[in-house]
Design a protein around this motif. Structure first.
Motif, short mmCIF file in Angstrom:
data_model
loop_
_atom_site.label_atom_id
_atom_site.label_comp_id
_atom_site.label_asym_id
_atom_site.label_seq_id
_atom_site.Cartn_x
_atom_site.Cartn_y
_atom_site.Cartn_z
N GLN A 1 0.75 -1.19 0.05
CA GLN A 1 0.06 -0.11 0.06
C GLN A 1 0.99 1.12 0.01
OE1 GLN A 1 -3.47 0.42 -0.40
NE2 GLN A 1 -3.15 -1.85 -0.89
N ASP B 1 -0.77 3.48 -7.89
CA ASP B 1 -1.90 3.94 -8.40
C ASP B 1 -2.83 3.98 -7.10
OD1 ASP B 1 -3.00 4.34 -10.68
OD2 ASP B 1 -3.58 2.72 -11.32
N GLY B 2 -4.12 4.30 -7.08
CA GLY B 2 -4.97 4.58 -5.90
C GLY B 2 -4.89 5.95 -5.50
N ARG B 3 -4.74 6.26 -4.14
CA ARG B 3 -5.00 7.45 -3.58
C ARG B 3 -3.78 8.50 -4.08
NH1 ARG B 3 -9.28 9.07 -2.53
NH2 ARG B 3 -8.37 10.55 -0.97
N VAL B 4 -2.94 8.17 -4.34
CA VAL B 4 -1.77 9.05 -5.19
C VAL B 4 -2.28 9.66 -5.93
CG1 VAL B 4 0.74 9.14 -5.64
CG2 VAL B 4 0.35 7.82 -3.66
N ASP C 1 -5.27 9.72 -7.59
CA ASP C 1 -6.50 10.48 -7.08
C ASP C 1 -6.15 11.95 -6.69
OD1 ASP C 1 -7.74 8.25 -8.02
OD2 ASP C 1 -8.51 7.68 -5.77
N ARG C 2 -5.25 12.13 -5.67
CA ARG C 2 -4.72 13.34 -5.14
C ARG C 2 -4.11 14.33 -6.33
NH1 ARG C 2 -3.91 10.45 -0.49
NH2 ARG C 2 -1.54 10.18 -0.95
N ARG D 1 -4.76 14.06 -9.58
CA ARG D 1 -5.87 14.39 -10.64
C ARG D 1 -6.60 15.35 -9.85
NH1 ARG D 1 -7.59 9.53 -11.39
NH2 ARG D 1 -6.46 9.08 -13.49
N TRP E 1 -5.57 17.58 -7.62
CA TRP E 1 -4.98 18.89 -7.80
C TRP E 1 -5.06 19.49 -8.83
CZ3 TRP E 1 -0.07 20.68 -9.65
CH2 TRP E 1 0.40 21.76 -8.98
#
Length: 144
Positions: A70, A75-78, A80-81, A83, A85
């Motif tokens: 994790q 990919d994932g939250r990193v 998403d943040r 994108r 921003w």
């Protein structure tokens, strides 16, 4: 993106706003999403025997592996943040990260595995051709 923002803020704070570099677009290239693997149940408990101690060690090891996966996820939250921003400041964001059929080590030497990975990446880019063309057309207008 954070470093560019901090650099620009530092320039503005010392009166060198003309030297600030605006972000025009962000292109994010992933190293491939590895296949999802099933996680067996993890049982962390107080051991009563040597066998239980071995089970506990396995459970702790599985949790450790899960945390490392994790923390190093590409990919994932990193994403998403990043994108979000870009969306907040009105900057186009392009993310390319193919799904791979196998987990490929960074120092992989097996030609068959590498060829398969290259094929999967090429197929992914072909399937996302419209996004690639959109990105190319946007980047043509920027001067670097």
């Amino acid at each position: 993106m954070t470093e560019i923002h901090e650099y620009n803020m530092a320039l503005r704070s010392v009166g060198r706003e003309a030297d600030a570099i605006p972000v025009s677009a962000v292109v994010s290239l992933g190293t491939g999403m590895i296949p999802v693997t099933e996680l067996k149940e993890i049982d962390v408990f107080r051991p009563d025997s040597l066998f239980d101690a071995a089970k506990l060690a396995y459970g702790i090891s599985a949790i450790g592996n899960l945390l490392v996966d994790q923390a190093t996820a590409s990919d994932g939250r990193v994403v998403d943040r990043a994108r979000a921003w870009c969306s907040m400041i009105g900057v186009p964001y392009f993310r390319f990260n193919p799904q791979l059929s196998a987990d490929i080590a960074m120092d992989e030497k097996n030609d068959l595995k590498l060829i398969n990975m290259l094929w999967e990446a090429k197929a992914y880019m072909h399937a996302n051709r419209s996004k690639v063309i959109e990105m190319i057309n946007l980047l043509k207008y920027f001067t670097f």
